[in-house]
Design an enzyme around this catalytic site. Structure first.
Site, PDB file in Angstrom:
ATOM      1  N   ARG A   1      50.212 -16.446   8.202  1.00  0.00           N
ATOM      2  CA  ARG A   1      51.006 -17.325   8.734  1.00  0.00           C
ATOM      3  C   ARG A   1      52.185 -17.805   7.952  1.00  0.00           C
ATOM      4  O   ARG A   1      52.132 -17.749   6.935  1.00  0.00           O
ATOM      5  CB  ARG A   1      50.182 -18.626   9.222  1.00  0.00           C
ATOM      6  CG  ARG A   1      51.179 -19.693  10.044  1.00  0.00           C
ATOM      7  CD  ARG A   1      50.400 -20.994   9.998  1.00  0.00           C
ATOM      8  NE  ARG A   1      51.294 -22.116  10.887  1.00  0.00           N
ATOM      9  CZ  ARG A   1      51.142 -23.510  11.083  1.00  0.00           C
ATOM     10  NH1 ARG A   1      49.830 -23.763  10.418  1.00  0.00           N
ATOM     11  NH2 ARG A   1      51.699 -24.114  11.485  1.00  0.00           N
ATOM     12  N   HIS A   2      53.470 -17.789   8.889  1.00  0.00           N
ATOM     13  CA  HIS A   2      54.582 -18.049   8.254  1.00  0.00           C
ATOM     14  C   HIS A   2      54.575 -19.321   7.373  1.00  0.00           C
ATOM     15  O   HIS A   2      53.822 -20.228   7.519  1.00  0.00           O
ATOM     16  CB  HIS A   2      55.773 -18.245   9.306  1.00  0.00           C
ATOM     17  CG  HIS A   2      55.573 -19.478  10.020  1.00  0.00           C
ATOM     18  ND1 HIS A   2      55.903 -20.722   9.733  1.00  0.00           N
ATOM     19  CD2 HIS A   2      54.954 -19.624  11.438  1.00  0.00           C
ATOM     20  CE1 HIS A   2      55.598 -21.505  10.560  1.00  0.00           C
ATOM     21  NE2 HIS A   2      55.015 -20.788  11.740  1.00  0.00           N
ATOM     22  N   GLY A   3      55.568 -19.269   6.309  1.00  0.00           N
ATOM     23  CA  GLY A   3      55.618 -20.540   5.512  1.00  0.00           C
ATOM     24  C   GLY A   3      55.965 -21.837   6.163  1.00  0.00           C
ATOM     25  O   GLY A   3      56.454 -21.631   7.479  1.00  0.00           O
TER      26      GLY A   3
ATOM     27  N   SER B   1      57.946 -24.563   7.981  1.00  0.00           N
ATOM     28  CA  SER B   1      59.146 -24.426   8.824  1.00  0.00           C
ATOM     29  C   SER B   1      59.896 -25.617   8.705  1.00  0.00           C
ATOM     30  O   SER B   1      59.151 -26.676   8.209  1.00  0.00           O
ATOM     31  CB  SER B   1      59.070 -23.965  10.112  1.00  0.00           C
ATOM     32  OG  SER B   1      58.709 -24.979  10.983  1.00  0.00           O
ATOM     33  N   VAL B   2      61.053 -25.805   8.778  1.00  0.00           N
ATOM     34  CA  VAL B   2      61.773 -27.234   8.800  1.00  0.00           C
ATOM     35  C   VAL B   2      61.287 -28.187   9.730  1.00  0.00           C
ATOM     36  O   VAL B   2      61.234 -29.425   9.492  1.00  0.00           O
ATOM     37  CB  VAL B   2      63.330 -26.953   9.111  1.00  0.00           C
ATOM     38  CG1 VAL B   2      64.058 -28.173   9.095  1.00  0.00           C
ATOM     39  CG2 VAL B   2      64.105 -26.052   8.185  1.00  0.00           C
TER      40      VAL B   2
ATOM     41  N   ASN C   1      58.034 -27.832  10.983  1.00  0.00           N
ATOM     42  CA  ASN C   1      56.790 -28.135  10.449  1.00  0.00           C
ATOM     43  C   ASN C   1      56.878 -29.486   9.339  1.00  0.00           C
ATOM     44  O   ASN C   1      55.952 -30.555   9.684  1.00  0.00           O
ATOM     45  CB  ASN C   1      56.205 -27.255   9.509  1.00  0.00           C
ATOM     46  CG  ASN C   1      55.761 -25.912  10.322  1.00  0.00           C
ATOM     47  OD1 ASN C   1      55.777 -24.903   9.816  1.00  0.00           O
ATOM     48  ND2 ASN C   1      55.356 -26.314  11.755  1.00  0.00           N
TER      49      ASN C   1
ATOM     50  N   THR D   1      56.904 -27.068  17.865  1.00  0.00           N
ATOM     51  CA  THR D   1      57.973 -25.999  17.526  1.00  0.00           C
ATOM     52  C   THR D   1      57.988 -24.824  18.614  1.00  0.00           C
ATOM     53  O   THR D   1      58.955 -24.615  19.516  1.00  0.00           O
ATOM     54  CB  THR D   1      57.860 -25.473  16.286  1.00  0.00           C
ATOM     55  OG1 THR D   1      58.003 -26.301  15.188  1.00  0.00           O
ATOM     56  CG2 THR D   1      59.162 -24.461  15.941  1.00  0.00           C
ATOM     57  N   GLY D   2      56.891 -24.377  18.933  1.00  0.00           N
ATOM     58  CA  GLY D   2      56.819 -23.238  19.835  1.00  0.00           C
ATOM     59  C   GLY D   2      57.576 -22.120  19.741  1.00  0.00           C
ATOM     60  O   GLY D   2      57.711 -21.481  18.754  1.00  0.00           O
TER      61      GLY D   2
ATOM     62  N   ARG E   1      61.252 -17.598  11.533  1.00  0.00           N
ATOM     63  CA  ARG E   1      60.250 -18.049  10.227  1.00  0.00           C
ATOM     64  C   ARG E   1      59.266 -17.043   9.885  1.00  0.00           C
ATOM     65  O   ARG E   1      58.885 -16.999   8.692  1.00  0.00           O
ATOM     66  CB  ARG E   1      59.588 -19.550  10.896  1.00  0.00           C
ATOM     67  CG  ARG E   1      58.727 -19.396  12.147  1.00  0.00           C
ATOM     68  CD  ARG E   1      58.667 -20.989  12.555  1.00  0.00           C
ATOM     69  NE  ARG E   1      57.709 -21.235  13.777  1.00  0.00           N
ATOM     70  CZ  ARG E   1      58.211 -21.252  14.973  1.00  0.00           C
ATOM     71  NH1 ARG E   1      59.380 -20.883  15.427  1.00  0.00           N
ATOM     72  NH2 ARG E   1      57.381 -21.625  15.946  1.00  0.00           N
TER      73      ARG E   1
ATOM     74  N   GLU F   1      54.756 -17.722  18.442  1.00  0.00           N
ATOM     75  CA  GLU F   1      54.100 -18.831  18.514  1.00  0.00           C
ATOM     76  C   GLU F   1      53.710 -19.140  19.900  1.00  0.00           C
ATOM     77  O   GLU F   1      54.541 -18.642  20.895  1.00  0.00           O
ATOM     78  CB  GLU F   1      54.758 -20.043  17.770  1.00  0.00           C
ATOM     79  CG  GLU F   1      54.169 -21.340  17.981  1.00  0.00           C
ATOM     80  CD  GLU F   1      52.879 -21.316  17.386  1.00  0.00           C
ATOM     81  OE1 GLU F   1      51.724 -20.702  17.953  1.00  0.00           O
ATOM     82  OE2 GLU F   1      52.565 -21.971  16.197  1.00  0.00           O
TER      83      GLU F   1
ATOM     84  N   ARG G   1      45.312 -28.522  21.043  1.00  0.00           N
ATOM     85  CA  ARG G   1      44.268 -27.400  20.743  1.00  0.00           C
ATOM     86  C   ARG G   1      43.217 -27.126  21.831  1.00  0.00           C
ATOM     87  O   ARG G   1      42.369 -26.247  21.640  1.00  0.00           O
ATOM     88  CB  ARG G   1      43.228 -28.397  19.518  1.00  0.00           C
ATOM     89  CG  ARG G   1      43.980 -28.286  18.392  1.00  0.00           C
ATOM     90  CD  ARG G   1      44.313 -26.703  17.676  1.00  0.00           C
ATOM     91  NE  ARG G   1      45.143 -26.698  16.483  1.00  0.00           N
ATOM     92  CZ  ARG G   1      46.379 -26.515  16.355  1.00  0.00           C
ATOM     93  NH1 ARG G   1      47.040 -26.321  17.410  1.00  0.00           N
ATOM     94  NH2 ARG G   1      47.056 -26.631  15.370  1.00  0.00           N
TER      95      ARG G   1
ATOM     96  N   HIS H   1      52.088 -16.749  13.486  1.00  0.00           N
ATOM     97  CA  HIS H   1      51.996 -18.119  13.781  1.00  0.00           C
ATOM     98  C   HIS H   1      50.931 -18.885  13.710  1.00  0.00           C
ATOM     99  O   HIS H   1      49.854 -18.121  14.140  1.00  0.00           O
ATOM    100  CB  HIS H   1      53.232 -18.240  15.010  1.00  0.00           C
ATOM    101  CG  HIS H   1      54.229 -17.897  14.714  1.00  0.00           C
ATOM    102  ND1 HIS H   1      55.400 -18.677  14.771  1.00  0.00           N
ATOM    103  CD2 HIS H   1      54.840 -16.444  15.043  1.00  0.00           C
ATOM    104  CE1 HIS H   1      56.393 -17.778  14.575  1.00  0.00           C
ATOM    105  NE2 HIS H   1      56.136 -16.412  15.110  1.00  0.00           N
TER     106      HIS H   1
HETATM  107  O1  LIG Z   1      54.885 -26.639  16.617  1.00  0.00           O
HETATM  108  C1  LIG Z   1      54.087 -25.685  16.734  1.00  0.00           C
HETATM  109  O2  LIG Z   1      54.652 -24.753  17.216  1.00  0.00           O
HETATM  110  C2  LIG Z   1      52.609 -25.413  16.199  1.00  0.00           C
HETATM  111  C3  LIG Z   1      52.743 -24.967  14.872  1.00  0.00           C
HETATM  112  O3  LIG Z   1      53.683 -25.423  13.803  1.00  0.00           O
HETATM  113  O4  LIG Z   1      52.117 -26.607  16.065  1.00  0.00           O
HETATM  114  P1  LIG Z   1      50.459 -27.143  16.054  1.00  0.00           P
HETATM  115  O5  LIG Z   1      49.751 -26.966  14.903  1.00  0.00           O
HETATM  116  O6  LIG Z   1      50.786 -28.765  16.560  1.00  0.00           O
HETATM  117  O7  LIG Z   1      49.916 -26.430  17.244  1.00  0.00           O
END
Ligand SMILES: O=C(O)[C@@H](CO)OP(=O)(O)O
Length: 248
Positions: free
Chosen positions: A8-10, A12-13, A15, A21-22, A60, A87, A115, A182
């Site tokens: 998984r990418h490091g 991100s800004v 995160n 983000t998506g 990313r 992602e 989730r 991602h």
């Molecule tokens: O925001 C997002 O795109 C994802 C990954 O960073 O978040 P989540 O872990 O909440 O699904």
């Protein structure tokens, strides 16, 4: 057959800022760059030498692959990119603060959007600042495939053709394959590999920047269920942090 390494990418800004983000194309934070370097060093120290790399079309993941390969002295490897490894599209939540969203809609709705397997967030409007409609990198995508939101089931559906058509042939040829992607596209792949059911996958989180290694049998199924993290202690701590996002 073959070895598959998932990364998984490091961080991100976004995160770091706690934003959904998506498909928004944000860069790595400096912590994320360091995580990517560490990921590359872990590969090198474990004597794992990928022959080929698959990544998404998002900065990313692309930069993580680049930094990790450089750290592993494998900067020259061929890299393939596909939107199918992107992602999960986070719909109208893209750009929204996770903690604020949780406060506004409550724990249950927040977790359903983050989730649940088959409930997507509300779709993003085409004129939203964080919509990808009109983005040149998706110009060749048939319009009906361009998502406005996705649940994990949608990601499984759009990721699997890439797994079968592009990654499996590399594994079948005996190559060690690195997939840099991602949190949720890798959750989709792990769900498939380990045969995880729709309810259980909700509890599975992937940490940033720590290689997860799968030795695969002739049916491209893991010899060790769940694979092996190259730094299991760091992975356990980072998994907990991903789980707790939005709780600040
Ligand atoms: O925001 C997002 O795109 C994802 C990954 O960073 O978040 P989540 O872990 O909440 O699904």
């Amino acid at each position: 057959m073959g070895t598959l390494v998932l990364l998984r990418h490091g961080e991100s800004v976004w995160n770091a800022e706690g934003l959904f983000t998506g498909w928004v194309d944000v860069d790595l934070s400096t912590t994320g760059e360091e995580e990517a370097r560490k990921g590359g060093r872990l590969l090198h120290d474990a004597d794992l030498r990928p022959d080929i790399v698959h990544t998404s079309v998002l900065r990313r993941a692309i930069r993580t692959a680049d930094i990790a390969l450089n750290a592993a002295d494998l900067h020259w490897l061929p890299v393939h990119r596909s939107w199918r490894l992107n992602e999960r599209h986070y719909g109208a939540l893209q750009g929204k603060d996770k903690a604020q969203t949780r406060k506004e809609y409550g724990d249950d709705q927040f977790m359903v959007w983050r989730r649940s397997y088959d409930t997507p967030p509300p779709p993003i409007a085409d004129d939203d600042t964080y919509s990808q409609v009109g983005d040149r990198r998706y110009a060749d995508l048939p319009p009906e495939l361009m998502p406005r939101t996705e649940c994990l089931a949608d990601v499984v559906e759009r990721m699997l053709p890439y797994w079968y058509d592009s990654i499996v042939p590399d594994l079948a040829a005996g190559r060690t394959v690195l997939v840099t992607a991602h949190g949720n596209s890798l959750r989709a792949l792990v769900k498939h590999l380990d045969g995880i059911d729709d309810a259980t996958i909700a509890g599975l989180n992937i940490p940033t920047g720590i290689p997860l290694v799968y030795d695969l049998d002739d049916a491209f199924r893991p010899r060790t269920p769940g694979g092996t993290y190259l730094d299991p202690d760091a992975a356990a701590a980072a998994i907990e942090a991903v789980k707790n996002q939005g709780k600040k």
